[in-house]
Design an enzyme around this catalytic site. Structure first.
Site, PDB file in Angstrom:
ATOM      1  N   LYS A 133       0.839  -1.201   0.000  1.00 25.18           N
ATOM      2  CA  LYS A 133       0.000   0.000   0.000  1.00 25.18           C
ATOM      3  C   LYS A 133       0.877   1.256   0.000  1.00 25.18           C
ATOM      4  CE  LYS A 133      -1.934   2.215   3.400  1.00 25.18           C
ATOM      5  NZ  LYS A 133      -2.617   2.476   4.666  1.00 25.18           N
ATOM      6  N   ASP A 151      -6.585   0.893   0.864  1.00 19.96           N
ATOM      7  CA  ASP A 151      -6.567   1.145   2.306  1.00 19.96           C
ATOM      8  C   ASP A 151      -7.935   0.734   2.861  1.00 19.96           C
ATOM      9  OD1 ASP A 151      -8.368   3.126   1.661  1.00 19.96           O
ATOM     10  OD2 ASP A 151      -7.412   4.666   2.876  1.00 19.96           O
TER      11      ASP A 151
END
Ligand code: SF4
Length: 221
Positions: A133, A151
């Site tokens: 991420k 996320d």
């Protein structure tokens, strides 16, 4: 329950036909949807994103405003005692782990990347404390998008909008990469994050004022 979900999916139609109108409407609704972290260069971007785990962007910005006056190069993070760096990061939570990761990442930047932040995802994820991420955010913000940031907001909204049935961020990203036109890989996460913060809240989604409620199988209206 199962038939209700199937009926909702039938009502809104296949995701391949919904993805473009969803992106277009969210883009009109959230023209200001960009990264909320404040940074002036690649190193500050990397540090900000690493610090943003388990805390808010507001807290990170408050901490980095002071931090970046002192720490301007990778060497600066290695020049102070670990305890001092920990104290500087304290408000961001899990500060001991973040301080250790930051120092190890800075050491690797110096040893293997001439002190520069790499652009490639496979190189970014080698840095201690940098997961997929973080790597995706850092690459995308520098115009080198190679994946889709997943996320907590992107995961929740992708599931509610019927873009994925998975829980695992890696599998969700795989679904989104297949579904979303490549030119939208960078902006879609921003749109979902801001829609998730403003409208599609985790506990109480405000479906009645959602601009994609006719395209969403989870709509309550
Ligand atoms: S209709 Fe409701 S559940 Fe679907 S995206 Fe909008 S707010 Fe979220």
């Amino acid at each position: 329950m199962r038939s209700y979900v199937a009926e909702a999916r039938r009502r809104v139609g296949p995701r391949r036909l919904r993805i473009r109108p969803v992106i277009e409407r969210l883009a009109r609704e959230h023209p200001d949807a960009t990264i909320a972290l404040r940074f002036r260069n690649d190193l500050e971007l990397l540090v900000s994103v690493m610090l943003s785990a388990q805390t808010t962007d507001v807290t990170v910005n408050r901490v980095t405003e002071k931090l970046f006056r002192t720490y301007q190069r990778p060497e600066d993070y290695l020049a102070v005692p670990l305890e001092e760096l920990e104290q500087d990061l304290k408000p961001t939570g899990t500060f001991r782990q973040k301080a250790r990761n930051l120092r190890a990442a800075m050491a690797m930047l110096l040893e293997e990347f001439d002190g520069e932040v790499p652009l490639r995802i496979d190189e970014l994820v080698r840095l201690p404390g940098v997961g997929r991420k973080t790597a995706n955010v850092v690459a995308s913000e520098r115009g080198a998008t190679q994946g889709v940031v997943v996320d907590t907001h992107v995961r929740r909204l992708s599931q509610r909008l019927g873009f994925t049935r998975h829980e695992d961020p890696v599998k969700i990203e795989r679904d989104l990469r297949r579904l979303v036109p490549r030119e939208d890989w960078a902006r879609l996460p921003h749109l979902l994050i801001w829609h998730g913060r403003r409208v599609c809240l985790a506990r109480r989604p405000c479906c009645e004022r959602c601009v994609v409620n006719d395209l969403c199988p989870s709509s309550r209206v």
